[in-house]
Motif scaffolding. Structure first.
Motif, PDB file in Angstrom:
ATOM      1  N   ILE A 167       0.878  -1.170   0.000  1.00  0.00           N
ATOM      2  CA  ILE A 167       0.000   0.000   0.000  1.00  0.00           C
ATOM      3  C   ILE A 167       0.912   1.215   0.000  1.00  0.00           C
ATOM      4  O   ILE A 167       1.747   1.379   0.905  1.00  0.00           O
ATOM      5  CB  ILE A 167      -0.946   0.014   1.203  1.00  0.00           C
ATOM      6  CG1 ILE A 167      -1.881  -1.193   1.153  1.00  0.00           C
ATOM      7  CG2 ILE A 167      -1.760   1.307   1.235  1.00  0.00           C
ATOM      8  CD1 ILE A 167      -2.819  -1.309   2.327  1.00  0.00           C
ATOM      9  N   VAL A 168       0.781   2.034  -1.039  1.00  0.00           N
ATOM     10  CA  VAL A 168       1.746   3.102  -1.276  1.00  0.00           C
ATOM     11  C   VAL A 168       1.029   4.397  -1.658  1.00  0.00           C
ATOM     12  O   VAL A 168      -0.172   4.394  -1.963  1.00  0.00           O
ATOM     13  CB  VAL A 168       2.704   2.712  -2.422  1.00  0.00           C
ATOM     14  CG1 VAL A 168       3.456   1.425  -2.083  1.00  0.00           C
ATOM     15  CG2 VAL A 168       1.964   2.555  -3.753  1.00  0.00           C
ATOM     16  N   ASP A 169       1.792   5.483  -1.649  1.00  0.00           N
ATOM     17  CA  ASP A 169       1.367   6.723  -2.296  1.00  0.00           C
ATOM     18  C   ASP A 169       1.979   6.710  -3.689  1.00  0.00           C
ATOM     19  O   ASP A 169       3.194   6.529  -3.837  1.00  0.00           O
ATOM     20  CB  ASP A 169       1.844   7.937  -1.507  1.00  0.00           C
ATOM     21  CG  ASP A 169       1.124   8.093  -0.176  1.00  0.00           C
ATOM     22  OD1 ASP A 169       0.048   7.483  -0.021  1.00  0.00           O
ATOM     23  OD2 ASP A 169       1.659   8.803   0.699  1.00  0.00           O
ATOM     24  N   LEU A 170       1.136   6.919  -4.686  1.00  0.00           N
ATOM     25  CA  LEU A 170       1.568   6.734  -6.068  1.00  0.00           C
ATOM     26  C   LEU A 170       1.379   8.010  -6.872  1.00  0.00           C
ATOM     27  O   LEU A 170       0.315   8.653  -6.818  1.00  0.00           O
ATOM     28  CB  LEU A 170       0.758   5.597  -6.695  1.00  0.00           C
ATOM     29  CG  LEU A 170       1.201   5.068  -8.056  1.00  0.00           C
ATOM     30  CD1 LEU A 170       2.545   4.376  -7.937  1.00  0.00           C
ATOM     31  CD2 LEU A 170       0.141   4.105  -8.599  1.00  0.00           C
ATOM     32  N   ASP A 171       2.391   8.372  -7.608  1.00  0.00           N
ATOM     33  CA  ASP A 171       2.323   9.511  -8.529  1.00  0.00           C
ATOM     34  C   ASP A 171       2.323   8.934  -9.945  1.00  0.00           C
ATOM     35  O   ASP A 171       3.344   8.457 -10.435  1.00  0.00           O
ATOM     36  CB  ASP A 171       3.526  10.425  -8.316  1.00  0.00           C
ATOM     37  CG  ASP A 171       3.471  11.661  -9.211  1.00  0.00           C
ATOM     38  OD1 ASP A 171       2.437  11.859  -9.887  1.00  0.00           O
ATOM     39  OD2 ASP A 171       4.480  12.408  -9.242  1.00  0.00           O
ATOM     40  N   SER A 210      11.670  -1.393  -0.053  1.00  0.00           N
ATOM     41  CA  SER A 210      11.738   0.067  -0.039  1.00  0.00           C
ATOM     42  C   SER A 210      11.006   0.637  -1.241  1.00  0.00           C
ATOM     43  O   SER A 210      10.676  -0.071  -2.199  1.00  0.00           O
ATOM     44  CB  SER A 210      13.198   0.521  -0.075  1.00  0.00           C
ATOM     45  OG  SER A 210      13.799   0.122  -1.301  1.00  0.00           O
ATOM     46  N   ALA A 211      10.776   1.941  -1.219  1.00  0.00           N
ATOM     47  CA  ALA A 211      10.092   2.606  -2.331  1.00  0.00           C
ATOM     48  C   ALA A 211      10.849   2.410  -3.632  1.00  0.00           C
ATOM     49  O   ALA A 211      10.252   2.188  -4.693  1.00  0.00           O
ATOM     50  CB  ALA A 211       9.923   4.093  -2.018  1.00  0.00           C
ATOM     51  N   ASP A 212      12.176   2.467  -3.581  1.00  0.00           N
ATOM     52  CA  ASP A 212      12.974   2.314  -4.800  1.00  0.00           C
ATOM     53  C   ASP A 212      12.798   0.921  -5.405  1.00  0.00           C
ATOM     54  O   ASP A 212      12.654   0.783  -6.627  1.00  0.00           O
ATOM     55  CB  ASP A 212      14.456   2.564  -4.499  1.00  0.00           C
ATOM     56  CG  ASP A 212      14.763   4.032  -4.239  1.00  0.00           C
ATOM     57  OD1 ASP A 212      13.918   4.877  -4.584  1.00  0.00           O
ATOM     58  OD2 ASP A 212      15.841   4.319  -3.683  1.00  0.00           O
ATOM     59  N   VAL A 213      12.829  -0.107  -4.573  1.00  0.00           N
ATOM     60  CA  VAL A 213      12.688  -1.490  -5.073  1.00  0.00           C
ATOM     61  C   VAL A 213      11.296  -1.706  -5.647  1.00  0.00           C
ATOM     62  O   VAL A 213      11.134  -2.263  -6.744  1.00  0.00           O
ATOM     63  CB  VAL A 213      12.974  -2.492  -3.940  1.00  0.00           C
ATOM     64  CG1 VAL A 213      12.575  -3.908  -4.361  1.00  0.00           C
ATOM     65  CG2 VAL A 213      14.450  -2.452  -3.559  1.00  0.00           C
ATOM     66  N   LEU A 214      10.281  -1.256  -4.942  1.00  0.00           N
ATOM     67  CA  LEU A 214       8.907  -1.430  -5.416  1.00  0.00           C
ATOM     68  C   LEU A 214       8.675  -0.651  -6.712  1.00  0.00           C
ATOM     69  O   LEU A 214       8.042  -1.151  -7.648  1.00  0.00           O
ATOM     70  CB  LEU A 214       7.919  -0.978  -4.345  1.00  0.00           C
ATOM     71  CG  LEU A 214       7.880  -1.810  -3.056  1.00  0.00           C
ATOM     72  CD1 LEU A 214       6.997  -1.132  -2.023  1.00  0.00           C
ATOM     73  CD2 LEU A 214       7.377  -3.220  -3.321  1.00  0.00           C
TER      74      LEU A 214
END
Length: 404
Positions: A167-171, A210-214
């Motif tokens: 579950i993330v914040d996505l741009d 992490s955000a970078d890996v995802l």
């Protein structure tokens, strides 16, 4: 009912907590040991099948589960009515799923366990099976320490893919639902910011989420120019598929992921484990060794079938041309009512029939709607025939026709 001595349950996930409730309901003094000091917030299972819900409802938990589910999904009515999928094909029918996070279910079960007098000790690393109790039950996950200490083999097939749920914040924009691409599969929704990616290039090289890996995985699979600006919860998973050769070795037993692991396709793992607990609890409470042995006899084939169908779902979703044609064929087959019913029943576990030694066609089948909140079995009349129902809701014996 004769009860066994003390039982130690290792693992305070939903399976361990439900088993503890079942044992305490039968008057067995039960202690739960958990390695973690607090509940894990990692994204986990979130679907309770109709059959599992019926079984929990017979213990008086139906209203609490329904209320918790509605609170979590109040703005997603269509999501609450979902009947699940097979390899991303949302064509199954039958009992509706109840959408509830594993964390919410754990909170409900922990509160129930405490009401029943279960002792729960957190921050405990189990390094020996000499725990001072008559039985030890490993509900401590796929890397089960209890299983390893007991020397129970865990054969199967190794991982062939890397999957992420988060579950993330996505741009940026993604297509909703399941999407197949030349490099894998990704899914978006229905909860805001929930994403899933699968890359069929071998097991995870790292457990880093992490955000970078995802973001790198999402870009590779989706082909979209998207950015992940924050990660709220995430996990990495694979299709490691293994099953314990037996669920019992002396006074040590296994349930849930400690007994079987597989890919999360179809959301079957949580339900499989909860039904393990409901099958084992009342049997273990009797202290009858022969009856306890039927836990493996009954539940091992059920899990083996889940392992087979999840492996088939992995094969169906691969991005190679042959798999894509197989997927298209299976999509057409699920439009056939008989095929849809059979696959739906298999995934939801509604066609389970245990061999109870009685040849009546109703023997070994589940009876919904009964109040078995006291943890005891009962007698009922079905189609003019008297039947004995076990504490887990399955018919164990049918007798003579009722007359007069």
């Amino acid at each position: 009912m004769k009860t066994s001595g003390d039982v130690t349950v290792v693992g305070a996930g939903p399976v361990g907590l439900l088993l503890a409730c079942e044992l305490a309901l039968q008057g067995v003094r039960t202690t739960v040991l958990e390695r973690l000091t607090t509940q894990a917030d990692t994204i986990k299972a979130h679907m309770i099948s109709g059959r599992t819900f019926d079984m929990l409802a017979m213990r008086g938990l139906g209203s609490a589960i329904t209320a918790a589910s509605e609170a979590e999904t109040s703005r997603l009515a269509w999501y609450r009515r979902s009947t699940g999928h097979f390899a991303g094909l949302f064509k199954l029918d039958g009992q509706d799923l109840v959408m509830l996070s594993q964390q919410a279910l754990e909170r409900l079960l922990e509160a129930r366990a405490q009401e029943l007098g279960v002792t729960i000790r957190r921050g405990v690393d189990v390094t020996t099976l000499d725990l001072g109790s008559e039985y030890v039950v490993g509900c401590d996950g796929g890397r089960s320490t209890v299983r390893k200490l007991a020397g129970i083999d865990f054969p199967g097939t190794g991982p062939s893919l890397t999957g992420y749920q988060a579950i993330v914040d996505l741009d940026g924009e993604l297509d909703r639902g399941w999407n197949h691409t030349p490099t894998g599969v990704y899914a978006s929704g229905p909860l805001k910011g929930r994403i899933m990616m699968i890359e069929y290039d071998g097991p995870p090289a790292t457990r880093d989420v992490s955000a970078d890996v995802l973001e790198a995985s999402l870009r590779r699979v989706s082909g979209r120019d998207v950015r992940i600006t924050a990660v709220h919860t995430a996990t990495v998973w694979t299709d490691n598929t293994r099953q314990a050769t037996t669920y019992r070795h002396g006074n040590v037993l296994l349930a849930g992921d400690a007994a079987h692991v597989h890919s999360p396709f179809g959301g079957q793992g949580l339900n499989l484990g909860l039904q393990d607990a409901l099958n084992l609890g009342w049997k273990l409470a009797t202290g009858d060794s022969a009856l306890i042995d039927t836990y493996t006899t009954e539940r091992h084939p059920v899990a083996a079938r889940v392992l087979r169908n999840t492996m088939a779902q992995v094969a169906l979703t691969r991005p190679d041309p042959q798999a894509r044609e197989l997927y298209a064929l299976f999509n057409d087959l699920l439009d056939l009512p008989d095929v849809k019913r059979r696959i739906s029943a298999m995934v939801q576990g509604t066609d389970i029939r245990y061999d109870t030694g009685c040849e009546h066609p109703l023997a070994g089948t589940f009876v919904p709607g009964l109040d078995l909140s006291d943890g005891k079995g009962t007698s009922i009349v079905l189609d003019g025939v008297e039947a004995t129902v076990r504490p887990d809701g399955y018919i164990s014996w049918t007798g003579l026709a009722v007359t007069g």
